[in-house]
Design a protein around this motif. Structure first.
Motif, PDB file in Angstrom:
ATOM      1  N   ASP A 197       0.613  -0.550  -0.087  1.00 27.96           N
ATOM      2  CA  ASP A 197       0.138   0.040  -0.283  1.00 27.96           C
ATOM      3  C   ASP A 197       0.652   0.944  -0.046  1.00 27.96           C
ATOM      4  O   ASP A 197       0.636   2.063  -0.630  1.00 27.96           O
ATOM      5  CB  ASP A 197      -1.116   0.204   1.010  1.00 27.96           C
TER       6      ASP A 197
ATOM      7  N   VAL B  77       2.117   2.530  -4.095  1.00 27.91           N
ATOM      8  CA  VAL B  77       0.967   2.597  -4.731  1.00 27.91           C
ATOM      9  C   VAL B  77       1.087   3.856  -3.750  1.00 27.91           C
ATOM     10  O   VAL B  77       1.155   5.107  -4.699  1.00 27.91           O
ATOM     11  CB  VAL B  77      -0.546   2.461  -4.310  1.00 27.91           C
ATOM     12  N   ARG B  78       0.876   4.224  -2.218  1.00 26.01           N
ATOM     13  CA  ARG B  78       1.063   5.987  -2.135  1.00 26.01           C
ATOM     14  C   ARG B  78       2.323   6.482  -2.004  1.00 26.01           C
ATOM     15  O   ARG B  78       1.813   8.072  -2.399  1.00 26.01           O
ATOM     16  CB  ARG B  78       0.944   5.872  -0.251  1.00 26.01           C
TER      17      ARG B  78
ATOM     18  N   GLY C  24       3.647   6.515  -4.680  1.00 29.57           N
ATOM     19  CA  GLY C  24       4.044   6.387  -6.206  1.00 29.57           C
ATOM     20  C   GLY C  24       5.500   5.116  -7.049  1.00 29.57           C
ATOM     21  O   GLY C  24       6.002   5.232  -8.094  1.00 29.57           O
TER      22      GLY C  24
ATOM     23  N   LEU D  11       4.454   1.540  -7.541  1.00 28.75           N
ATOM     24  CA  LEU D  11       3.513   0.956  -7.735  1.00 28.75           C
ATOM     25  C   LEU D  11       2.341   1.580  -8.130  1.00 28.75           C
ATOM     26  O   LEU D  11       1.474   2.149  -7.368  1.00 28.75           O
ATOM     27  CB  LEU D  11       3.387  -0.313  -6.635  1.00 28.75           C
ATOM     28  N   PRO D  12       2.347   1.107  -9.367  1.00 28.22           N
ATOM     29  CA  PRO D  12       0.817   1.673  -9.871  1.00 28.22           C
ATOM     30  C   PRO D  12       0.152   0.712  -9.325  1.00 28.22           C
ATOM     31  O   PRO D  12       0.082  -0.392  -8.961  1.00 28.22           O
ATOM     32  CB  PRO D  12       0.870   1.257 -11.541  1.00 28.22           C
ATOM     33  N   ALA D  13      -1.785   1.929  -9.255  1.00 29.16           N
ATOM     34  CA  ALA D  13      -2.247   1.686  -8.103  1.00 29.16           C
ATOM     35  C   ALA D  13      -3.197  -0.556  -9.047  1.00 29.16           C
ATOM     36  O   ALA D  13      -3.226  -0.534  -8.788  1.00 29.16           O
ATOM     37  CB  ALA D  13      -3.108   2.528  -8.144  1.00 29.16           C
ATOM     38  N   GLU D  14      -3.048   0.584 -10.650  1.00 30.85           N
ATOM     39  CA  GLU D  14      -4.000  -1.004 -10.613  1.00 30.85           C
ATOM     40  C   GLU D  14      -2.844  -1.853 -10.651  1.00 30.85           C
ATOM     41  O   GLU D  14      -3.487  -2.923 -10.994  1.00 30.85           O
ATOM     42  CB  GLU D  14      -3.977  -1.073 -12.398  1.00 30.85           C
ATOM     43  N   ARG D  15      -1.656  -2.516 -10.475  1.00 29.36           N
ATOM     44  CA  ARG D  15      -0.418  -3.229 -10.335  1.00 29.36           C
ATOM     45  C   ARG D  15      -0.690  -3.771  -8.671  1.00 29.36           C
ATOM     46  O   ARG D  15      -0.640  -4.374  -7.983  1.00 29.36           O
ATOM     47  CB  ARG D  15       0.625  -2.893 -10.992  1.00 29.36           C
ATOM     48  N   ARG D  16      -1.975  -2.274  -8.172  1.00 27.72           N
ATOM     49  CA  ARG D  16      -2.009  -3.554  -6.643  1.00 27.72           C
ATOM     50  C   ARG D  16      -2.514  -4.251  -6.289  1.00 27.72           C
ATOM     51  O   ARG D  16      -2.310  -5.268  -5.296  1.00 27.72           O
ATOM     52  CB  ARG D  16      -2.015  -2.085  -5.380  1.00 27.72           C
TER      53      ARG D  16
END
Length: 93
Positions: A34, A37-38, A40, A42-47
């Motif tokens: 998480d 993602v926060r 930047g 890791l792209p959110a769509e890959r989380r």
């Protein structure tokens, strides 16, 4: 890190699995993803579900080394395999 979660995935977050910081190993992994993602990284769509992929890969190697056909590998080869699996997971996520 390899996780042993008896029962089902709901047990991965129970209090008795928590360490001194209050989170279970699976919770720490989920929180770290998480954070990626926060910030930047890791792209959110890959989380979604990324912790399941990381857990499966690392746990799979751990079980092969501990109880399976990779049990007899020397320490250097085991370490190389461990680093390789972690790197593969990081690049794949």
């Amino acid at each position: 890190m390899a996780f042993g979660v008896p029962g089902d995935l709901d047990r991965a977050f129970v209090a008795e699995k928590a360490g001194p910081g209050g989170a279970s190993p699976f919770g720490l992994l989920s929180g770290a993803l998480d954070d990626l993602v926060r910030f930047g990284c890791l792209p959110a769509e890959r989380r979604p579900g990324a912790e399941l992929l990381a857990w499966s890969a690392v746990h799979g190697l751990a079980m092969l080394v501990l109880e399976g056909p990779l049990h007899g590998l020397d320490r250097e080869v085991r370490m190389m395999a461990g680093r390789g699996v972690v790197e593969m997971v990081v690049r794949g996520i």
